[in-house]
Enzyme design. Structure first.
Site, PDB file in Angstrom:
ATOM      1  CG  HIS A 188      92.614  35.172  10.299  1.00  0.00           C
ATOM      2  ND1 HIS A 188      93.123  36.450  10.321  1.00  0.00           N
ATOM      3  CD2 HIS A 188      91.905  35.071   9.144  1.00  0.00           C
ATOM      4  CE1 HIS A 188      92.741  37.100   9.224  1.00  0.00           C
ATOM      5  NE2 HIS A 188      91.990  36.281   8.508  1.00  0.00           N
ATOM      6  CE1 TYR A 211      97.800  40.949  15.944  1.00  0.00           C
ATOM      7  CE2 TYR A 211      97.769  42.898  17.347  1.00  0.00           C
ATOM      8  CZ  TYR A 211      97.131  41.792  16.827  1.00  0.00           C
ATOM      9  OH  TYR A 211      95.842  41.516  17.180  1.00  0.00           O
ATOM     10  N   PRO A 226      93.453  47.819  22.812  1.00  0.00           N
ATOM     11  CG  PRO A 226      93.131  49.126  20.906  1.00  0.00           C
ATOM     12  CD  PRO A 226      93.371  49.222  22.373  1.00  0.00           C
ATOM     13  CE  LYS A 271      92.687  37.724  24.566  1.00  0.00           C
ATOM     14  NZ  LYS A 271      92.273  36.990  23.365  1.00  0.00           N
ATOM     15  CE1 TYR A 313      95.967  38.605  18.778  1.00  0.00           C
ATOM     16  CE2 TYR A 313      94.902  36.823  17.556  1.00  0.00           C
ATOM     17  CZ  TYR A 313      95.274  38.155  17.664  1.00  0.00           C
ATOM     18  OH  TYR A 313      94.944  39.026  16.657  1.00  0.00           O
TER      19      TYR A 313
HETATM   20  P1  RFL Z   1      79.698  49.198  24.352  1.00  0.00           P
HETATM   21  O1  RFL Z   1      79.946  48.618  23.015  1.00  0.00           O
HETATM   22  O2  RFL Z   1      80.365  50.482  24.695  1.00  0.00           O
HETATM   23  O3  RFL Z   1      78.127  49.341  24.508  1.00  0.00           O
HETATM   24  C1  RFL Z   1      77.533  50.032  25.607  1.00  0.00           C
HETATM   25  C2  RFL Z   1      76.173  50.532  25.179  1.00  0.00           C
HETATM   26  O4  RFL Z   1      75.566  51.184  26.288  1.00  0.00           O
HETATM   27  C3  RFL Z   1      74.996  52.409  25.855  1.00  0.00           C
HETATM   28  N1  RFL Z   1      74.944  53.349  26.997  1.00  0.00           N
HETATM   29  C4  RFL Z   1      73.817  53.664  27.658  1.00  0.00           C
HETATM   30  N2  RFL Z   1      72.563  53.238  27.512  1.00  0.00           N
HETATM   31  C5  RFL Z   1      71.638  53.753  28.348  1.00  0.00           C
HETATM   32  N3  RFL Z   1      71.926  54.657  29.326  1.00  0.00           N
HETATM   33  C6  RFL Z   1      73.182  55.102  29.510  1.00  0.00           C
HETATM   34  N4  RFL Z   1      73.475  55.984  30.466  1.00  0.00           N
HETATM   35  C7  RFL Z   1      74.202  54.592  28.657  1.00  0.00           C
HETATM   36  N5  RFL Z   1      75.535  54.804  28.558  1.00  0.00           N
HETATM   37  C8  RFL Z   1      75.959  54.046  27.547  1.00  0.00           C
HETATM   38  C9  RFL Z   1      75.914  52.866  24.745  1.00  0.00           C
HETATM   39  O5  RFL Z   1      75.269  53.794  23.865  1.00  0.00           O
HETATM   40  C10 RFL Z   1      76.253  51.546  24.061  1.00  0.00           C
HETATM   41  O6  RFL Z   1      75.340  51.222  23.050  1.00  0.00           O
HETATM   42  O7  RFL Z   1      80.102  48.166  25.511  1.00  0.00           O
HETATM   43  P2  RFL Z   1      80.017  46.568  25.565  1.00  0.00           P
HETATM   44  O8  RFL Z   1      78.684  46.082  25.113  1.00  0.00           O
HETATM   45  O9  RFL Z   1      80.544  46.187  26.884  1.00  0.00           O
HETATM   46  O10 RFL Z   1      81.053  46.064  24.425  1.00  0.00           O
HETATM   47  C11 RFL Z   1      82.436  46.287  24.554  1.00  0.00           C
HETATM   48  C12 RFL Z   1      83.101  46.430  23.184  1.00  0.00           C
HETATM   49  O11 RFL Z   1      82.396  47.399  22.434  1.00  0.00           O
HETATM   50  C13 RFL Z   1      84.584  46.822  23.299  1.00  0.00           C
HETATM   51  O12 RFL Z   1      85.200  46.135  24.353  1.00  0.00           O
HETATM   52  C14 RFL Z   1      85.375  46.509  22.010  1.00  0.00           C
HETATM   53  O13 RFL Z   1      84.939  47.319  20.947  1.00  0.00           O
HETATM   54  C15 RFL Z   1      86.875  46.722  22.224  1.00  0.00           C
HETATM   55  N6  RFL Z   1      87.672  46.505  21.000  1.00  0.00           N
HETATM   56  C16 RFL Z   1      88.003  45.224  20.574  1.00  0.00           C
HETATM   57  N7  RFL Z   1      87.541  44.145  21.253  1.00  0.00           N
HETATM   58  C17 RFL Z   1      87.799  42.877  20.796  1.00  0.00           C
HETATM   59  O14 RFL Z   1      87.377  41.911  21.448  1.00  0.00           O
HETATM   60  N8  RFL Z   1      88.493  42.642  19.631  1.00  0.00           N
HETATM   61  C18 RFL Z   1      88.987  43.671  18.888  1.00  0.00           C
HETATM   62  O15 RFL Z   1      89.553  43.437  17.818  1.00  0.00           O
HETATM   63  C19 RFL Z   1      88.774  45.019  19.371  1.00  0.00           C
HETATM   64  N9  RFL Z   1      89.230  46.075  18.680  1.00  0.00           N
HETATM   65  C20 RFL Z   1      88.146  47.591  20.285  1.00  0.00           C
HETATM   66  C21 RFL Z   1      88.933  47.342  19.106  1.00  0.00           C
HETATM   67  C22 RFL Z   1      87.862  48.905  20.665  1.00  0.00           C
HETATM   68  C23 RFL Z   1      88.352  49.959  19.933  1.00  0.00           C
HETATM   69  N10 RFL Z   1      88.006  51.260  20.380  1.00  0.00           N
HETATM   70  C24 RFL Z   1      87.452  52.236  19.536  1.00  0.00           C
HETATM   71  C25 RFL Z   1      87.957  51.533  21.793  1.00  0.00           C
HETATM   72  C26 RFL Z   1      89.436  48.388  18.373  1.00  0.00           C
HETATM   73  C27 RFL Z   1      89.168  49.696  18.788  1.00  0.00           C
HETATM   74  C28 RFL Z   1      89.790  50.794  17.963  1.00  0.00           C
HETATM   75  C1  PHB Z   2      90.465  44.937  14.363  1.00  0.00           C
HETATM   76  O1  PHB Z   2      90.249  44.142  13.412  1.00  0.00           O
HETATM   77  O2  PHB Z   2      89.899  46.048  14.420  1.00  0.00           O
HETATM   78  C2  PHB Z   2      91.441  44.555  15.397  1.00  0.00           C
HETATM   79  C3  PHB Z   2      92.040  43.305  15.346  1.00  0.00           C
HETATM   80  C4  PHB Z   2      92.987  42.961  16.297  1.00  0.00           C
HETATM   81  C5  PHB Z   2      93.322  43.855  17.292  1.00  0.00           C
HETATM   82  C6  PHB Z   2      92.698  45.089  17.361  1.00  0.00           C
HETATM   83  C7  PHB Z   2      91.760  45.450  16.407  1.00  0.00           C
HETATM   84  O3  PHB Z   2      94.270  43.520  18.203  1.00  0.00           O
END
Ligand code: RFL
Ligand code: PHB
Length: 390
Positions: free
Chosen positions: A72, A201, A293, A297, A385
């Site tokens: 994009h 957005y 989110p 980031k 971004y």
């Molecule tokens: P994770 O993905 O939470 O993985 C951590 C892992 O550790 C395990 N764990 C354990 N293992 C052993 N012993 C324990 N005591 C443990 N406790 C936990 C867990 O089971 C898991 O497998 O962390 P990590 O690797 O730091 O990754 C971070 C990302 O997952 C997170 O920052 C993103 O998903 C955030 N996020 C977004 N980030 C972006 O860069 N771009 C996006 O578009 C974006 N959209 C989002 C998002 C997060 C969202 N939610 C649900 C919070 C959209 C949403 C809706």
């Molecule tokens: C997503 O695709 O889930 C997404 C994209 C951009 C955002 C947050 C979530 O800022």
């Protein structure tokens, strides 16, 4: 068992760190509390910065990303019934972002780890880091009722916001900063083509909305909702009706609705723990920080953290130098705080807060109007971004 780096958590941070260290000839064992299918089923992030894509290339797992990912060049901001495009590629001299789901990133990394024959222990209970304030750290865990111990040189806490690593640090050694927002995001995934080729957005008097996607035939939509709301209150029809109320007419006319295949509510928060190193234990990714989110980031910060950490450990093993590991926390935090600032700013500008009075609403609109009419402001948004340099 003995290894060089024991990694706690097989999310994107832990898996990517494992592949980077493997590339640099450093041995790792990953301990994960859940099973692989659970990890793969978590629908979360979707948008990758160029730096994150580069890291996937570096560890040799970018083939599918390049084939299926959507590049994009811009985003759209919608407010006051109209949409305004920000050409980020033009504003940054060529930088773009890529739509590729976190589930796919995780799957590619998991497969590469399995193919390389590296050890990941899934369903590991009671994972506990020990003695990281000494030169001989250990991690214990239980598997099928039997307790195991791994002796290691370093522990990488990649276990997310609720993980054990940060919780194992004495409170006197850690400083935390946070902000909890008074709303959440209700997200749905549907097997329908995206309403528009780029992300929208949307700031609206009824609350924020975001139109995003996973592919040309799979869409992801989010609505700002109350924190105490529940997915059971949201039939698909109610979701689509509310989304249409918040979008501009052209988007409403193009929106194709369909049954949801996933629906969830996520609270929004900003959080940073300082420092990110405690003796021989490092924190990376959500274990150390959370962003709302709105700036996309979270996953990208997990990637930049493990980039810095893998370089530091490479230096430690390759050049027998501690300079990198000594600098890790400060280096990572400098980038983290800029992403925290950006994510907080995007959230503040686009959401309806309980105390959004008429004055605040006008200020939000003035800020958006300024943004879409100023080359300087668009360049600032775009460079953040698409991702600040490592
Ligand atoms: P994770 O993905 O939470 O993985 C951590 C892992 O550790 C395990 N764990 C354990 N293992 C052993 N012993 C324990 N005591 C443990 N406790 C936990 C867990 O089971 C898991 O497998 O962390 P990590 O690797 O730091 O990754 C971070 C990302 O997952 C997170 O920052 C993103 O998903 C955030 N996020 C977004 N980030 C972006 O860069 N771009 C996006 O578009 C974006 N959209 C989002 C998002 C997060 C969202 N939610 C649900 C919070 C959209 C949403 C809706
Ligand atoms: C997503 O695709 O889930 C997404 C994209 C951009 C955002 C947050 C979530 O800022």
């Amino acid at each position: 068992m003995r290894t060089q780096v024991a990694i706690i958590g097989a999310g994107p941070a832990g898996l990517l760190l494992g592949q980077l260290l493997h590339l640099y000839g450093v041995e790792t064992v990953i301990l994960e509390r859940k099973d692989p299918d659970y990890v793969l089923a978590r629908i979360r992030a979707g948008l990758l910065e160029q730096g994150t894509v580069n890291l996937m290339e570096e560890v040799g797992v970018a083939a599918r990303l390049h084939h299926e990912g959507l590049v994009h060049d811009g985003i759209e901001l919608a407010f006051d019934g109209a949409r305004h495009r920000i050409d980020m590629k033009q504003a940054t001299g060529g930088r773009t972002v890529t739509i590729y789901g976190q589930t796919e990133v995780t799957r590619d990394l998991m497969e590469a780890r399995a193919d390389a024959g590296l050890t990941t222990v899934y369903d590991a209970d009671d994972v506990t880091p020990h003695d990281f304030d000494t030169d001989h750290p250990r991690v214990t865990y239980r598997k099928d009722g039997v307790t195991h111990e791994i002796a290691c040189d370093f522990i990488a806490g990649c276990d997310g916001f609720h993980g054990i690593s940060r919780q194992s640090v004495p409170t006197s050694a850690i400083q935390t900063y946070d902000r909890v927002y008074p709303f959440g995001w209700l997200g749905i995934l549907s097997e329908t083509p995206p309403v528009s080729p780029e992300l929208i957005y949307c700031r609206h008097e009824r609350g924020f909305a975001l139109c995003t996607m996973r592919s040309t035939h799979r869409s992801r939509y989010y609505l700002q909702c109350n924190l105490d709301d529940h997915v059971d209150n949201w039939s698909d029809d109610r979701f689509w009706d509310e989304l249409k109320r918040r979008l501009d007419q052209e988007a409403v006319d193009h929106l194709i609705t369909g049954p949801s295949i996933e629906k969830s509510i996520a609270p929004l928060r900003s959080f940073v723990a300082e420092p990110m190193r405690f003796g021989r234990m490092f924190l990376a990714g959500d274990a150390a920080h959370i962003v709302p989110p709105t700036g996309a980031k979270g996953l990208n910060l997990a990637a930049s953290d493990v980039h810095f950490l893998s370089q530091a450990l490479r230096e430690f093993y390759g050049e027998k130098s501690s300079a990198g590991i000594d600098a890790y926390s400060a280096t990572a935090l400098a980038r983290v705080w800029k992403a925290e600032r950006f994510s907080w700013w995007m959230t503040s500008m686009l959401h309806l807060f309980p105390d959004t009075d008429a004055f605040t609403a006008r200020i939000q609109l003035a800020e958006l109007n300024y943004l879409v009419n100023s080359q300087a402001a668009m360049a600032s948004l775009s460079e953040n971004y698409t991702g600040l340099p490592y």
